[in-house]
Design a protein around this motif. Structure first.
Motif, PDB file in Angstrom:
ATOM      1  N   LEU A 116       0.819  -1.206   0.000  1.00  0.00           N
ATOM      2  CA  LEU A 116       0.000   0.000   0.000  1.00  0.00           C
ATOM      3  C   LEU A 116       0.853   1.256   0.000  1.00  0.00           C
ATOM      4  O   LEU A 116       0.465   2.267  -0.551  1.00  0.00           O
ATOM      5  N   LEU A 117       2.010   1.167   0.642  1.00  0.00           N
ATOM      6  CA  LEU A 117       2.897   2.323   0.691  1.00  0.00           C
ATOM      7  C   LEU A 117       3.251   2.768  -0.717  1.00  0.00           C
ATOM      8  O   LEU A 117       3.203   3.953  -1.046  1.00  0.00           O
ATOM      9  N   ASP A 120      -0.562   3.412  -2.883  1.00  0.00           N
ATOM     10  CA  ASP A 120      -1.196   4.699  -2.606  1.00  0.00           C
ATOM     11  C   ASP A 120      -0.271   5.842  -2.973  1.00  0.00           C
ATOM     12  O   ASP A 120      -0.714   6.871  -3.474  1.00  0.00           O
ATOM     13  N   LEU A 124      -1.067   9.123  -5.309  1.00  0.00           N
ATOM     14  CA  LEU A 124      -1.010  10.494  -4.808  1.00  0.00           C
ATOM     15  C   LEU A 124       0.034  11.305  -5.547  1.00  0.00           C
ATOM     16  O   LEU A 124      -0.204  12.448  -5.947  1.00  0.00           O
TER      17      LEU A 124
END
Lengths: 584, 446
Positions: A116-117, A120, A124
């Motif tokens: 997820l690091l 996401d 972003l």
């Protein structure tokens, strides 16, 4: 020269280039010794569920890392000149570096929480990069990009919750054993959806052409070679779940449809960057559909070669846009071969590599893929998807070539086109070198033995025939009066349908957000300022106020009335006491 | 604990010294670092004295209260510049901090109730005294009466427990007697209003809009967490009943969270948007908490801490725009990227924290809440998807509308961010992003 060495771009170019070499040699070592390193860092362990940051170093992740670092280093080098007059060049470089960092995190962590690091972060940071040129178009495109990617994040979050069934999010350890489990099937659906958003497959594909509002070096790095391949990479890691299942067929169909849609729409597009974006989309569809057949190593191979020539294509397009005074319309171009010979030849190299011209980078992967697809067992629709799209790829490449290089110059007569810009040319040179030799090098490196593909002569040359026919079609398309003003209105609706990407941008913008906005407004009016107030504060206030008005009526009147009411009240109470005592 | 209570008590006279604004703030910093040494990661109540003591749950929230209080002082420097009853302001902040520390550290239920209610008073005075508009009177009433109306039944329940059980100590709470629905409702409703649950959240946006920056920060940062803290403490009493009846409140809070997220998309007032977004987040917290699973309880605590830092930071950064432009409207706060590029970065950090981007604590909290709620019922996936997606939508909406676009053309003069402001924002974001590296301390409290 000294100023160049001091610039932040050059610094990070060197850093990333060195890292790229480092990862490449590590990859060779790992490949040679068949090594895999796991590094696990436990954050939290609770009821035997551990949240772990996992780093996986195998040849695959190292090679991908090396390619990402290589392309990003050249992109940063390229933007020394492309972003020269930008006031916030530091912001730009920081964003690109953050992007590379997120991509690296995504590549090396095969754990659904720690991925997820990167996952996401990619969404972003790419949002920040798309809105970098602050105009309305990039504003909207950025929102579309970020929210479509967020859909993928949400799917990933939900699949994390499902994966708690297995007590660990390091899927790589048990995915093979658990592949027939019920929850694993749900996870597979969710992961597939997440990958489809990131790789812009069909219901979600509108963000990729929109994201071309980003600066061109960013498009080269982000929206062609890295971010969009993140979905494919995730599915490579999850490939076992897609094999021999309905999900695989769906993926095959969706990938094929994406490929076809992008191929057709690219033939009707006039924006240089959008054509390249659609070509990226078509290649992504190719990767996805091949992935569903189980050739994950081949997909990875195509992913890498595609990253090389697509980054080159974008950087060349950037050079052209730069010297055409920021015009991206291919109708403005023409006879660039006379003015930008070097960039145009690099552009041609990568275009031919994209089409699968023999012995360029794309040939090795694409030809292998197409022959394997001829060799394997699937239905006519998929066959049409594959080969029609291959032809279309050649077609739009040739159309683009003819439009921009060979026709008469349509740009203003006062222009300053030149490609004697050695910084941009150098990065083009390195990338075109890789686009020429990358395919064969990777082929020799990754596949230890040749694949046996046994085809009759007609099928063997079928790909070549298709490519030739596609090229002819592109040539005629670029000259046909179909696009000229007289004739274009006779196919107006068809033209609009293709030019607006089968209406997908409308489907993922206005039709998605219309009802939420209407409902939001209705909620605001009817709930928060309506019924909630009525059953809450305001009505209580009114209720109490009315009571105190009645009370006030007594207070303001004669004392006699007050006393009388008191007497009545006492009588009333005594009466009830009486009844109560009787009932006892 | 007594030493820290006395620390604050003796800070109160210092308020009346000339120029004590930064002095108090520095002493609070000092106290914060002293308190960090008293961390005891054992899962028991420690630092016992009289009726007070802390375990990890209260420890984290007490630290958060001190942290937010000192950041409140830092971010309302404008008060000091305008000489707007500075010492009284600091006095109320210290009173509030004292009461909050008492609330979090006592384990007598009645005392908890007492401090829980009395912490309303300094908040009310902060809103009434330093708010901007005449509507603050109404907002104050809403704040006071929504909470009071729901919490007087709680007082009755406390007496009832004392009457039945002869003890109202938190750590003796067990689900041992058969209780009815009314008891359950009266027990938890005060906390649901404080949380706030959807449908009884009306006081929160009003209070936030009218409050000064310090009031908003403490409201979003700590006062909402009082509700969650109370629920986490009292649920041992009604475990069986909760398992039967909680579905009602989980449904309300999940559906409400989704609806509130849609509502956020239509806000043009930055503070209102942030306030509604905290209602939506508290919806997930409430949903996870009421599932009564370990993941849910722990995730609720983690998300409460994370949300305390994140939304408090958002309120303070919104106030920084407000101080420059004199408006909270998103039609006027536009294009700030060109004027304050560094501040824009902080906007992005906070907005991405608000949508639970890694590596913030919000993500950890949200993951564990998703785990608990989805394991409770798979139908809740729909609402969680909604919540999670639209949290990104409104956070990005807030970011993009305030930072991108054309500048408001009627701006007369403008200053870029001060070091103090960047420090405030840094001190919000730093624990938010770094505590995940030692997430046992903010997760495994149970």
């Amino acid at each position: 020269m000294i100023r160049l060495f001091k610039s932040i771009n050059f610094l990070y170019f060197m850093l990333l280039f060195m890292l790229s070499l480092l990862f490449f040699f590590c990859c060779l070592l790992f490949l040679f010794k068949d090594l895999i390193y796991f590094i696990e860092w436990e954050f939290l362990s609770f009821n035997s569920c551990a949240i772990i940051m996992t780093f996986l170093f195998d040849w695959m992740s190292l090679l991908f890392l090396s390619f990402v670092m290589f392309i990003s280093s050249l992109v940063i080098f390229y933007s020394i000149n492309y972003m020269k007059s930008d006031l916030f060049i530091n912001r730009f470089i920081i964003l690109v570096l953050l992007f590379v960092f997120s991509m690296a995190m995504l590549i090396i962590s095969p754990n659904l929480i720690s991925i997820l690091l990167g996952w996401d972060g990619l969404g972003l940071v790419s949002y920040c990069l798309v809105i970098y040129f602050q105009n309305i178009k990039s504003f909207n495109a950025g929102m579309l990009t970020a929210l479509t990617n967020r859909v993928g994040d949400v799917f990933l979050l939900i699949s994390i919750a499902w994966m708690m069934n297995y007590g660990s999010w390091s899927f790589i350890f048990y995915i093979e054993i658990m592949k027939n489990d019920y929850s694993m099937k749900i996870i597979a659906v969710l992961i597939l959806m997440a990958a489809m958003t990131k790789s812009a497959q069909i219901p979600f594909s509108s963000w990729l052409p929109a994201a071309m509002a980003a600066p061109t070096p960013v498009s080269a790095l982000v929206h062609s070679s890295t971010l969009v391949t993140a979905g494919v990479y995730l599915l490579i890691r999850f490939n076992i779940l897609m094999l021999n299942s309905l999900l695989g067929s769906i993926l095959l169909f969706i990938g094929g449809l994406t490929m076809l849609m992008a191929g057709i729409c690219a033939n009707f597009e006039f924006d240089l960057k959008k054509i390249i974006a659609l070509s990226t989309l078509s290649q992504l569809g190719l990767m996805m559909s091949i992935l569903s057949l189980g050739f994950s190593k081949l997909v990875f191979f195509h992913l890498l070669t595609h990253a090389l020539f697509k980054a080159l294509l974008f950087l060349c397009a950037g050079t052209m846009i730069h010297s055409l005074n920021n015009s991206q319309d291919i109708r403005d171009m023409g006879s660039l071969i006379n003015t930008l010979p070097f960039s145009v030849s690099c552009f041609n190299i990568s275009n031919l590599a994209l089409c699968g011209f023999p012995f360029l980078a794309g040939f090795y992967s694409k030809d292998l893929i197409l022959e394997l697809s001829l060799y394997s067992n699937f239905n006519l629709i998929s066959f049409i998807f594959f080969f029609f799209s291959t032809g279309l790829t050649v077609s739009y490449s040739f159309r683009l070539t003819y439009y921009s290089f060979f026709m008469s110059l349509n740009f203003k007569s006062l222009n300053n086109m030149m490609d004697e810009n050695w910084i941009m040319s150098k990065s083009l040179f390195f990338l075109s070198l890789m686009a020429m030799i990358g395919g064969s090098v990777l082929n020799w490196m990754l596949f230890d033995s040749n694949m046996l593909i046994y085809l009759p002569f007609f099928l063997k040359v079928f790909t070549l025939i298709i490519c030739f026919m596609g090229g002819m079609m592109g040539y005629f398309l670029s000259f046909s009066s179909f696009f000229s003003i007289n004739k274009s209105f006779s196919f107006y609706s068809f033209f609009i349908f293709q030019n607006s990407m089968w209406f997908f941008p409308f489907m993922s913008t206005i039709s998605v957000i219309y009802w939420p906005l209407v409902v939001g407004q209705g909620l605001m009016k009817n709930f928060d300022q309506g019924w909630s107030e009525f059953f809450g504060g305001q009505n209580l206030n009114k209720f109490l106020k009315n009571f105190s008005i009645i009370n006030q009526f007594f207070f303001l009147n004669n004392l006699k009335i007050y006393l009388m009411f008191f007497v009545f009240w006492v009588i009333f109470l005594v009466f009830f006491l009486f009844i109560y005592s009787i009932s006892l | 604990m007594l030493k820290f209570l006395f620390f604050i008590l003796f800070l109160i006279p210092m308020v009346f010294l000339y120029n004590s604004f930064w002095l108090v703030q520095n002493f609070l910093f000092f106290m914060f670092f002293l308190m960090m040494l008293f961390l005891n990661y054992s899962g028991y109540f420690v630092n016992l004295s009289l009726l007070f003591g802390i375990d990890l749950l209260s420890f984290g929230l007490i630290l958060l209260s001190v942290w937010i209080s000192l950041l409140m002082i830092m971010s309302s420097e404008l008060l000091k510049k305008n000489k707007n009853f500075v010492s009284l302001f600091i006095f109320f902040i210290l009173m509030l901090l004292l009461l909050l520390m008492l609330t979090f550290s006592c384990f007598n239920f009645f005392l908890f109730y007492l401090f829980f209610e009395s912490s309303l008073i300094p908040t009310l005075f902060l809103i009434l005294g330093w708010g901007y508009q005449p509507e603050r009177i109404q907002a104050g009433f809403y704040l006071l009466f929504y909470t009071l109306l729901a919490s007087f039944p709680l007082l009755m329940v406390i007496f009832f427990i004392m009457f039945k059980y002869n003890s109202i100590m938190f750590f003796f709470f067990m689900d041992f007697f058969n209780l009815n629905f009314l008891f359950y409702l009266m027990l938890i409703f005060a906390f649901l209003v404080k949380m706030p649950m959807f449908l009884v959240h009306l006081w929160l946006p009003k209070a936030h809009v009218e409050a000064p920056v310090a009031g908003s920060m403490i409201l979003a940062g700590i006062l909402l967490k009082l509700g969650g803290y109370g629920l986490l403490r009292i649920f041992p009493l009604v475990l069986n009943l909760g398992v039967k009846l909680n579905f009602f409140f989980i449904s309300i809070s999940l559906i409400g969270g989704g609806l509130i997220s849609l509502l956020c998309l239509r806000q043009v007032d930055m503070k209102l948007l942030i306030a509604y977004s905290s209602v939506a987040h508290m919806g997930i917290v409430l949903g996870g908490l009421l599932t009564l699973t370990s993941w849910g309880l722990m995730g609720a605590y983690t998300l409460m801490l994370a949300h305390g830092l994140c939304s408090s930071g958002l309120f303070s950064i919104a106030n920084m725009s407000y101080e420059r432009l004199g408006s909270r409207s998103l039609f006027i706060n536009k294009g700030l990227l060109n004027m304050m590029p560094s501040m824009s970065m902080w906007w992005f950090f906070f907005c991405s924290g608000n949508m639970a981007a890694p590596p913030t604590l919000n993500l950890l909290g949200e993951i564990s809440l998703l785990n608990s709620i989805i394991s409770w019922s798979i139908f809740s996936i729909m609402f969680l998807t909604f919540l999670s997606f639209f949290s990104a939508a409104y956070s990005l909406y807030l970011y993009s509308f305030s930072q991108q676009g054309k500048m408001f053309s009627a701006i007369f003069s403008f200053s870029a961010g001060f070091v103090r402001e960047y420090l405030v924002l840094f001190l919000h974001i730093f624990p938010l992003n770094l505590l995940i590296l030692k997430s046992e301390l903010i997760f495994l409290w149970l």
